[in-house]
Write an enzyme that holds these catalytic residues in place. Structure first.
Site, PDB file in Angstrom:
ATOM      1  CG  MET A  24      64.216 -28.078 -26.693  1.00 11.29           C
ATOM      2  SD  MET A  24      62.985 -29.304 -26.231  1.00 11.29           S
ATOM      3  CE  MET A  24      62.296 -28.531 -24.757  1.00 11.29           C
TER       4      MET A  24
ATOM      5  CG  MET B 214      67.832 -27.304 -16.569  1.00  5.99           C
ATOM      6  SD  MET B 214      66.512 -26.361 -17.337  1.00  5.99           S
ATOM      7  CE  MET B 214      65.270 -27.615 -17.595  1.00  5.99           C
TER       8      MET B 214
ATOM      9  CG  HIS C  77      66.197 -22.757 -21.402  1.00  2.21           C
ATOM     10  ND1 HIS C  77      65.435 -23.674 -20.691  1.00  2.21           N
ATOM     11  CD2 HIS C  77      67.482 -23.209 -21.311  1.00  2.21           C
ATOM     12  CE1 HIS C  77      66.218 -24.626 -20.211  1.00  2.21           C
ATOM     13  NE2 HIS C  77      67.460 -24.374 -20.576  1.00  2.21           N
TER      14      HIS C  77
ATOM     15  CG  MET D 155      67.461 -26.733 -23.223  1.00  2.00           C
ATOM     16  SD  MET D 155      65.784 -27.285 -22.877  1.00  2.00           S
ATOM     17  CE  MET D 155      64.884 -25.853 -23.439  1.00  2.00           C
TER      18      MET D 155
ATOM     19  CG  ASP E 144      63.020 -24.321 -17.193  1.00  2.00           C
ATOM     20  OD1 ASP E 144      61.825 -24.661 -17.235  1.00  2.00           O
ATOM     21  OD2 ASP E 144      63.716 -24.123 -18.216  1.00  2.00           O
TER      22      ASP E 144
ATOM     23  CG  HIS F 167      61.215 -20.050 -20.049  1.00  2.00           C
ATOM     24  ND1 HIS F 167      62.426 -19.701 -19.485  1.00  2.00           N
ATOM     25  CD2 HIS F 167      61.336 -21.359 -20.389  1.00  2.00           C
ATOM     26  CE1 HIS F 167      63.238 -20.749 -19.471  1.00  2.00           C
ATOM     27  NE2 HIS F 167      62.608 -21.779 -20.031  1.00  2.00           N
TER      28      HIS F 167
ATOM     29  CB  SER G 120      57.677 -22.706 -20.659  1.00  2.00           C
ATOM     30  OG  SER G 120      57.957 -23.449 -21.844  1.00  2.00           O
TER      31      SER G 120
HETATM   32  C1  DX5 Z   1      62.241 -28.238 -20.296  1.00  2.25           C
HETATM   33  C2  DX5 Z   1      62.049 -26.757 -20.537  1.00  2.25           C
HETATM   34  C3  DX5 Z   1      61.072 -26.143 -19.602  1.00  2.25           C
HETATM   35  C4  DX5 Z   1      59.716 -26.742 -19.658  1.00  2.25           C
HETATM   36  C5  DX5 Z   1      58.835 -26.235 -18.557  1.00  2.25           C
HETATM   37  O1  DX5 Z   1      63.211 -28.730 -21.131  1.00  2.25           O
HETATM   38  O2  DX5 Z   1      63.262 -26.068 -20.401  1.00  2.25           O
HETATM   39  O3  DX5 Z   1      61.035 -24.751 -19.754  1.00  2.25           O
HETATM   40  O4  DX5 Z   1      59.082 -26.547 -20.871  1.00  2.25           O
HETATM   41  O5  DX5 Z   1      57.657 -26.945 -18.619  1.00  2.25           O
HETATM   42  P1  DX5 Z   1      56.965 -27.539 -17.306  1.00  2.25           P
HETATM   43  O6  DX5 Z   1      56.651 -26.380 -16.431  1.00  2.25           O
HETATM   44  O7  DX5 Z   1      55.748 -28.216 -17.835  1.00  2.25           O
HETATM   45  O8  DX5 Z   1      57.930 -28.496 -16.682  1.00  2.25           O
HETATM   46 ZN    ZN Z   2      63.205 -23.798 -20.211  1.00  3.13          ZN
END
Ligand code: DX5
Ligand code: ZN
Length: 215
Positions: A36, A136, A65, A67, A174, A32, A7
């Site tokens: 957000m 998640m 992804h 969100m 994730d 990834h 990510s």
């Molecule tokens: C969280 C994201 C993840 C996150 C992963 O909201 O969707 O992709 O950035 O980061 P780590 O591996 O640090 O949890």
């Molecule tokens: Zn993610």
């Protein structure tokens, strides 16, 4: 061997080209990209203009992804920005099947993300339409959180649902993935590991990628 999707939430945004080149030359499988909106999740990250630039640095799969609320408003823009996989949240989509159809009609693979409190059973009637389930293992919105242990059970359950139906849906995990828990996550039936902190805050991202690929 698991697929690895670092990510870029923890990438160095002032030197994004360097981090993209590092990933492109590494054994990482997917990029990834966490989008957000400050509404579906209590944080804001980046959007189409940044993804458009990242897209130019690699021919690897760009796994976006979302969100965000009302992802249908932006699906086409994310396709144009270069997304290969577009993931929407189950909890943000009252007409999920319509979202999946839209994503596929635009020529992308369709992902559905499940928050930690959303039961796997709720996918039963739609699993055959999905390409990737992004499960998640933290509450979405922030990188660097701890893996929620109950996720192991949910992965096993989802693996069974997919296998019983004879489907090829990929399970992506994730949040909070580390070298310590990666083996157990894979053994439960996951196909793809997302890793933000574990790669970018490790001091040696290439070594971290190799270690995660070799678990
Ligand atoms: C969280 C994201 C993840 C996150 C992963 O909201 O969707 O992709 O950035 O980061 P780590 O591996 O640090 O949890
Ligand atoms: Zn993610």
């Amino acid at each position: 061997m698991p697929l690895l999707a670092p990510s870029l939430l923890f990438a160095d945004f002032l030197h994004l080209a360097d981090d993209c080149a590092m990933l492109d030359n590494s054994r990482a499988d997917w990029f990834h990209l966490d989008v957000m909106d400050g509404r579906f999740v209590p944080n804001i990250s980046f959007g189409m203009p940044v993804i458009e630039q990242i897209r130019k640095t690699t021919s690897k799969i760009c796994d976006v992804h979302l969100m965000i609320l009302e992802p249908e408003k932006f699906a086409e823009a994310f396709k144009e920005a270069g997304a290969d996989i577009l993931t929407v949240h189950f909890e943000a989509c009252p007409h999920l099947s319509r979202n999946i159809q839209q994503i596929k009609m635009l020529g992308m693979k369709a992902g559905v993300a499940l928050n930690p409190h959303t039961p796997v059973e709720l996918l039963q009637d739609i699993i055959s339409e999905i390409d990737v389930v992004c499960m998640m293992s933290v509450n979405p919105g922030f990188g660097g959180q701890s893996f929620i242990p109950r996720t192991f059970k949910k992965i096993t359950q989802l693996r069974k649902m997919i296998d019983d139906a004879g489907l090829q849906v990929k399970i992506e995990i994730d949040g909070g993935v580390t070298l310590k828990n990666a083996r157990q996550i894979i053994d439960c039936g996951a196909d793809v590991l997302v890793a933000g902190n574990a790669v970018f805050k490790s001091g040696d991202p290439v070594a971290a990628i190799n270690a995660l690929k070799d678990i």
